[in-house]
Design a protein around this motif. Structure first.
Motif, PDB file in Angstrom:
ATOM      1  N   GLN A  38      26.965 -50.382  54.435  1.00  0.00           N
ATOM      2  CA  GLN A  38      27.591 -50.449  55.746  1.00  0.00           C
ATOM      3  C   GLN A  38      28.127 -51.851  56.013  1.00  0.00           C
ATOM      4  O   GLN A  38      29.237 -52.015  56.515  1.00  0.00           O
ATOM      5  N   LEU A  39      27.367 -52.843  55.661  1.00  0.00           N
ATOM      6  CA  LEU A  39      27.769 -54.228  55.890  1.00  0.00           C
ATOM      7  C   LEU A  39      29.085 -54.549  55.196  1.00  0.00           C
ATOM      8  O   LEU A  39      29.921 -55.265  55.737  1.00  0.00           O
ATOM      9  N   ARG A  48      36.418 -55.818  69.437  1.00  0.00           N
ATOM     10  CA  ARG A  48      37.019 -57.056  69.955  1.00  0.00           C
ATOM     11  C   ARG A  48      38.228 -57.483  69.115  1.00  0.00           C
ATOM     12  O   ARG A  48      38.792 -58.550  69.337  1.00  0.00           O
ATOM     13  N   GLY A  49      38.600 -56.649  68.108  1.00  0.00           N
ATOM     14  CA  GLY A  49      39.759 -56.952  67.283  1.00  0.00           C
ATOM     15  C   GLY A  49      39.466 -57.849  66.099  1.00  0.00           C
ATOM     16  O   GLY A  49      40.382 -58.328  65.440  1.00  0.00           O
ATOM     17  N   LEU A  50      38.177 -58.085  65.818  1.00  0.00           N
ATOM     18  CA  LEU A  50      37.783 -58.931  64.692  1.00  0.00           C
ATOM     19  C   LEU A  50      37.476 -58.077  63.477  1.00  0.00           C
ATOM     20  O   LEU A  50      37.173 -56.893  63.612  1.00  0.00           O
ATOM     21  N   PRO A  51      37.506 -58.662  62.282  1.00  0.00           N
ATOM     22  CA  PRO A  51      37.094 -57.897  61.099  1.00  0.00           C
ATOM     23  C   PRO A  51      35.585 -57.651  61.147  1.00  0.00           C
ATOM     24  O   PRO A  51      34.858 -58.378  61.831  1.00  0.00           O
ATOM     25  N   PRO A  52      35.101 -56.635  60.425  1.00  0.00           N
ATOM     26  CA  PRO A  52      33.678 -56.309  60.476  1.00  0.00           C
ATOM     27  C   PRO A  52      32.774 -57.411  59.944  1.00  0.00           C
ATOM     28  O   PRO A  52      31.635 -57.529  60.357  1.00  0.00           O
ATOM     29  N   LEU A  53      33.264 -58.252  59.037  1.00  0.00           N
ATOM     30  CA  LEU A  53      32.519 -59.392  58.512  1.00  0.00           C
ATOM     31  C   LEU A  53      33.316 -60.668  58.744  1.00  0.00           C
ATOM     32  O   LEU A  53      34.529 -60.679  58.517  1.00  0.00           O
ATOM     33  N   GLU A  82      33.586 -63.249  56.915  1.00  0.00           N
ATOM     34  CA  GLU A  82      34.246 -63.679  55.679  1.00  0.00           C
ATOM     35  C   GLU A  82      35.610 -63.000  55.549  1.00  0.00           C
ATOM     36  O   GLU A  82      36.545 -63.584  55.021  1.00  0.00           O
ATOM     37  N   ALA A  83      35.713 -61.770  56.022  1.00  0.00           N
ATOM     38  CA  ALA A  83      36.983 -61.034  55.948  1.00  0.00           C
ATOM     39  C   ALA A  83      38.037 -61.709  56.823  1.00  0.00           C
ATOM     40  O   ALA A  83      39.223 -61.672  56.532  1.00  0.00           O
ATOM     41  N   ALA A 107      39.482 -64.520  54.778  1.00  0.00           N
ATOM     42  CA  ALA A 107      40.326 -63.997  53.687  1.00  0.00           C
ATOM     43  C   ALA A 107      41.671 -63.513  54.217  1.00  0.00           C
ATOM     44  O   ALA A 107      42.668 -63.540  53.498  1.00  0.00           O
ATOM     45  N   ALA A 108      41.703 -63.057  55.470  1.00  0.00           N
ATOM     46  CA  ALA A 108      42.939 -62.541  56.052  1.00  0.00           C
ATOM     47  C   ALA A 108      43.922 -63.664  56.415  1.00  0.00           C
ATOM     48  O   ALA A 108      45.103 -63.409  56.593  1.00  0.00           O
ATOM     49  N   LYS A 109      43.449 -64.895  56.526  1.00  0.00           N
ATOM     50  CA  LYS A 109      44.321 -66.021  56.920  1.00  0.00           C
ATOM     51  C   LYS A 109      45.235 -66.459  55.811  1.00  0.00           C
ATOM     52  O   LYS A 109      45.048 -66.323  54.679  1.00  0.00           O
TER      53      LYS A 109
END
Length: 167
Positions: free
Chosen positions: A64-65, A154-159, A161-162, A165-167
């Motif tokens: 899940q994480l 809230r529009g953030l990635p689930p982790l 670290e993600a 990586a998206a930047k």
């Protein structure tokens, strides 16, 4: 909070892997014993059933994480990222609610089976152990799901670290 969840999920997954490795060794020993001396390990099937259920439960929080569960995104892949995260957040919250309910019901089941003094057929292990072993993994999965749902809604990635990586 995220550090604690990641650490707990990692420890649960490592424990699940250790149990799976032990079960694999037990299976090899049982098969060898059956082939060489006509003596399998008594109750190997019972131990395997309980052990695999435990492995699955312990590995669920890690899965899940890291979003390693099955996702069908055929209809949502063309949506904007914010909409996709909102839908994923709702789905993750529903999963967390389901895991919470399953955790509570398996704990209640363990209490009921213990009161009934049920045991496995061959080696006489208490059946409540099988139920009780599932509850912690399901509960941790639920907690991780609530945490991830909050981030996703809230529009953030689930982790976090993600996010980097998206930047």
């Amino acid at each position: 909070m995220q550090g604690v969840l990641i650490s707990l999920a990692r420890r649960f997954a490592l424990a699940g892997g250790a149990v799976a490795s032990g079960l694999a060794l037990m299976t090899v020993a049982s098969i060898a014993g059956r082939a060489l001396w006509s003596q399998p390990i008594p109750g190997d099937v019972e131990l395997m059933q309980m052990g695999i259920a435990l492995c699955i439960s312990l590995c669920l929080p890690w899965c899940q994480l890291h979003g390693s569960n099955i996702i069908v995104d055929f209809f949502t892949q063309s949506l904007p990222q914010r909409a996709t995260r909102a839908l994923d957040g709702i789905g993750t919250l529903l999963l967390a609610l389901m895991c919470s309910l399953l955790s509570l019901r398996t704990a209640a089941g363990a209490i009921a089976v213990n009161a009934a003094d049920e045991q496995t057929m061959i080696i006489g292990l208490p059946m409540w152990w099988a139920y009780a072993m599932l509850a912690p993994g399901l509960a941790l999965t639920a907690v991780i799901g609530v945490w991830q749902a909050g981030r996703l809604l809230r529009g953030l990635p689930p982790l976090p670290e993600a996010q980097e990586a998206a930047k």
